[in-house]
Design a protein around this motif. Structure first.
Motif, mmCIF file in Angstrom:
data_model
loop_
_atom_site.group_PDB
_atom_site.id
_atom_site.type_symbol
_atom_site.label_atom_id
_atom_site.label_comp_id
_atom_site.label_asym_id
_atom_site.label_seq_id
_atom_site.Cartn_x
_atom_site.Cartn_y
_atom_site.Cartn_z
ATOM 1 N N ALA A 35 35.774 -22.430 17.303
ATOM 2 C CA ALA A 35 34.535 -23.058 16.705
ATOM 3 C C ALA A 35 34.842 -24.832 16.334
ATOM 4 O O ALA A 35 35.856 -25.027 17.011
ATOM 5 N N ARG A 36 34.096 -26.043 15.721
ATOM 6 C CA ARG A 36 34.845 -26.895 15.759
ATOM 7 C C ARG A 36 35.583 -27.152 14.966
ATOM 8 O O ARG A 36 35.936 -26.327 13.940
ATOM 9 N N ARG A 37 35.670 -28.498 15.178
ATOM 10 C CA ARG A 37 37.176 -28.628 14.038
ATOM 11 C C ARG A 37 36.812 -29.818 12.711
ATOM 12 O O ARG A 37 36.234 -30.933 13.102
ATOM 13 N N ASP A 38 37.793 -29.674 11.610
ATOM 14 C CA ASP A 38 37.835 -30.244 10.687
ATOM 15 C C ASP A 38 38.646 -31.702 10.500
ATOM 16 O O ASP A 38 39.463 -31.836 12.029
ATOM 17 N N ASP A 39 38.646 -32.200 9.791
ATOM 18 C CA ASP A 39 39.298 -33.670 9.971
ATOM 19 C C ASP A 39 41.259 -33.497 9.928
ATOM 20 O O ASP A 39 41.846 -34.041 10.212
ATOM 21 N N LEU B 120 30.855 -31.572 5.988
ATOM 22 C CA LEU B 120 31.529 -31.625 4.184
ATOM 23 C C LEU B 120 31.870 -30.574 3.571
ATOM 24 O O LEU B 120 31.994 -29.965 3.624
ATOM 25 N N ASN B 121 32.876 -31.929 2.704
ATOM 26 C CA ASN B 121 33.843 -30.940 1.745
ATOM 27 C C ASN B 121 33.780 -31.377 0.361
ATOM 28 O O ASN B 121 33.093 -32.476 0.070
ATOM 29 N N GLN C 287 33.034 -39.424 -4.386
ATOM 30 C CA GLN C 287 33.530 -38.369 -4.492
ATOM 31 C C GLN C 287 35.244 -38.609 -4.968
ATOM 32 O O GLN C 287 35.082 -40.053 -5.429
ATOM 33 N N ASP C 288 36.226 -37.667 -4.880
ATOM 34 C CA ASP C 288 36.782 -38.111 -5.989
ATOM 35 C C ASP C 288 38.650 -38.635 -4.962
ATOM 36 O O ASP C 288 37.760 -39.700 -3.700
ATOM 37 N N ASP C 289 39.448 -38.631 -5.152
ATOM 38 C CA ASP C 289 40.797 -38.651 -4.215
ATOM 39 C C ASP C 289 40.520 -38.885 -3.031
ATOM 40 O O ASP C 289 41.689 -39.162 -2.373
ATOM 41 N N ASN C 290 40.369 -37.690 -2.697
ATOM 42 C CA ASN C 290 40.424 -36.551 -1.055
ATOM 43 C C ASN C 290 39.003 -36.462 -0.232
ATOM 44 O O ASN C 290 39.142 -36.192 0.734
ATOM 45 N N ASN C 291 38.300 -37.256 -0.740
ATOM 46 C CA ASN C 291 37.422 -37.669 -0.394
ATOM 47 C C ASN C 291 36.220 -36.458 -1.163
ATOM 48 O O ASN C 291 35.605 -36.415 0.374
ATOM 49 N N ARG C 292 36.558 -35.416 -1.120
ATOM 50 C CA ARG C 292 35.586 -34.453 -1.360
ATOM 51 C C ARG C 292 34.074 -35.397 -2.016
ATOM 52 O O ARG C 292 34.393 -35.421 -3.040
ATOM 53 N N TYR C 293 33.119 -34.181 -1.782
ATOM 54 C CA TYR C 293 32.610 -35.151 -2.536
ATOM 55 C C TYR C 293 32.042 -34.050 -4.276
ATOM 56 O O TYR C 293 31.483 -32.741 -4.054
ATOM 57 N N TYR C 294 31.831 -34.467 -5.010
ATOM 58 C CA TYR C 294 32.475 -33.999 -6.083
ATOM 59 C C TYR C 294 31.109 -33.419 -7.193
ATOM 60 O O TYR C 294 30.297 -34.767 -7.451
ATOM 61 N N ILE C 295 30.519 -32.228 -7.353
ATOM 62 C CA ILE C 295 29.920 -32.058 -8.903
ATOM 63 C C ILE C 295 29.688 -31.908 -9.426
ATOM 64 O O ILE C 295 31.145 -30.291 -9.446
ATOM 65 N N ASP C 296 29.099 -32.020 -10.967
ATOM 66 C CA ASP C 296 30.174 -31.363 -11.883
ATOM 67 C C ASP C 296 29.030 -30.515 -12.215
ATOM 68 O O ASP C 296 28.546 -30.444 -13.802
#
Length: 550
Positions: A49-53, A344-345, A385-394
């Protein structure tokens, strides 16, 4: 001694949930998808499997469910909490990871035919003041004879009532050979788990200053054992152009009109002959071996999973046409030039997920496609994006799990007893996934439950004496009552009978489990008999429930 490679620790990101385990655990089943992914240097093995950040190996699966998959790899035993309801999700994930033993175990466990009940009763007469010692009491243990026989070698029973009831009685609580804690400990040792308790009490008709009481504890045990799999979970071994694969018959026939569906189905009159077998009894298919890996994974997950920078599109398209899988042909065309490998996170209402861009953009008319697609001129801005660079969906975080699993597998997978239909429908409408909206509409119409009620109704004189009159009654739909071997004074909605033959409670409950019901609750009540003051009336009730959802 285990090699350093086998004991190497690996960090995983499964759908945004993080796990750590050894390479040896992940490769315990060499022919499984995880075995092929993580076997170090194995010829013909899949790319890992590929790796995340954060350098974790990323697997695009359901994160919470992977806990049970991983524990099975560690213990070779399916360990799930009591009341587990996510059977559909677990079965889908096990099929994706292609662990035949786990697939069979899930199939057997989810039928609900392998559970035993053990009931402990403490029946007593006592004074009204809390300081007074109980004057008379019984301990009763009710269950299958074979279970009671196991306890008999440890616990001293003084009497019995039929095959399924054993009795302990002492005149003084301080002289009990076993405390309650010790008794329950022995019950736990033979595999039972406590699930519920109830206490009842009423005034004693003979002695106004005293009262009668009963404490009941219900224990349950799962008796699942290995058994021959049905045809659908039968494991088949394939030789595709010299490359070896293992899959279940259910997987290969998932698309009935495809070439594989016709080759391996056991239904119908127009089924073609299965392919010939090689010297090792593998079914031989004269196709491109390496490419079949992607074909098979698509059949397992209804999703095209390819390595980054994949280039053999013409070969993949040709094989898809050979196997005649129309859905795969369409998906190849839409995914050929997409950025399918990018991770994507997401932060959805405070719940974290990780998914491929290709997963989020599977449905071109959806809101998620508009947010995350890199194609076209009308694409909306991606979410902040939030403080951890995750895309935020409300939106609602827990419900997004089911939306994301639908995007991954193109089917709606929900836990048993799911109730948040309105919320799920609202989320599907927000994300504008039309196929999901239609699926929800159909499923919620078909969601219904059936109930069976078992009653034990009796009249007694005093708690230490045998009951004078009693009967059993089972109430429910006629189609379920007809499946029970119990016969009595029948109507279309209930069966009742006098207990002259001392019918086994364990046998009755076992039959109820075998037709798909699960114990939901139990309660006992008692009161003074209106006609005779020296007697009391009592009723024990058990409620069983079955999910009839299609």
């Amino acid at each position: 001694m285990a090699s350093s490679s086998a004991t190497e620790l690996l960090n995983l990101n499964v759908g945004g949930h993080f796990y750590t385990t050894t390479r040896a655990t992940l490769t315990r089943y060499p022919d499984s998808m995880l075995g092929l992914m993580f076997s170090a240097g194995k010829a013909g093995g899949q790319q890992p499997a590929r790796r995340d950040d954060n350098n974790r190996y990323y697997i695009d699966g359901d994160g919470p469910t992977f806990r049970h998959i991983l524990n099975y790899l560690r213990r070779s035993k399916l360990i799930i909490p009591y009341g587990f309801k996510d059977w559909n999700i677990l079965a889908a994930e096990a099929d994706f990871y292609q662990i035949p033993d786990l697939i069979r175990c899930i199939s057997e466990r989810r039928k609900g035919t392998n559970q035993s009940l053990l009931e402990v009763q403490y029946v007593y007469t006592a004074g009204t003041s809390i300081e007074k010692r109980k004057t008379n009491y019984w301990w009763k243990v009710c269950g299958e004879p074979k279970i009671l026989d196991k306890l008999s070698s440890i616990v001293k029973f003084e009497d019995s009532y039929g095959d399924d009831v054993r009795i302990m009685r002492k005149d003084d609580m301080l002289c009990l050979d076993f405390t309650r804690t010790q008794l329950f400990g022995e019950i736990n040792k033979i595999g039972f788990t406590f699930i519920s308790t109830v206490s009842t009490s009423s005034s004693n008709a003979n002695f106004p200053g005293n009262f009668d009481g009963k404490d009941r504890w219900i224990f349950i045990k799962d008796n699942s054992t290995s058994m021959a799999p049905p045809s659908a979970t039968e494991v088949l071994h394939l030789n595709v152009g010299g490359h070896f694969y293992t899959a279940t018959r259910a997987t290969l026939t998932r698309y009935p009109d495809s070439m594989l569906g016709l080759m391996f189905s056991k239904k119908g009159k127009t089924v073609v002959q299965p392919p010939p077998q090689d010297d090792n009894n593998r079914y031989y298919i004269d196709g491109d071996g390496p490419t079949f890996r992607y074909i098979l994974n698509f059949i397992r997950r209804s999703k095209l999973i390819l390595p980054k920078d994949y280039k053999d599109w013409d070969m993949l398209t040709g094989e898809a046409y050979f196997y005649q899988i129309d859905e795969l042909i369409t998906l190849i065309g839409s995914q050929k030039d997409s950025s399918s490998g990018e991770l994507l996170n997401l932060n959805v209402g405070g719940h974290f997920y990780t998914a491929n861009r290709s997963t989020l953009t599977r449905y071109p008319k959806s809101m998620l496609y508009s947010m995350f697609s890199k194609k076209g001129k009308t694409v909306v801005q991606p979410p902040p994006q939030d403080d951890n660079n995750r895309y935020y969906i409300d939106r609602d975080g827990p419900t997004f799990r089911y939306v994301l699993n639908f995007l991954r597998q193109s089917k709606l997978i929900l836990p048993d007893g799911f109730k948040d239909w309105d919320l799920l429908a609202a989320e599907a409408e927000f994300y504008k996934v039309e196929d999901l909206m239609k699926c929800i509409g159909k499923r919620r119409k078909a969601t219904k439950k059936s109930v069976l009620e078992v009653q034990y109704i009796y009249t007694g004189q005093s708690v230490q004496k045998a009951k004078l009159d009693y009967q059993w009654k089972v109430t429910g739909q006629a189609k379920f009552l007809d499946q029970l071997s119990i016969k009595g004074d029948d109507s279309r909605t209930s069966i009742s009978w006098k207990n002259k033959d001392k019918i086994s409670r364990a046998r009755l409950f076992k039959e109820i489990y075998e037709i798909g019901f699960t114990l939901m609750s139990t309660v006992s009540t008692s009161s003074c008999n209106k006609k005779s003051r020296d007697r009391f009336d009592g009723k024990d009730r058990w409620i069983f429930i079955k999910d009839d959802s299609n």
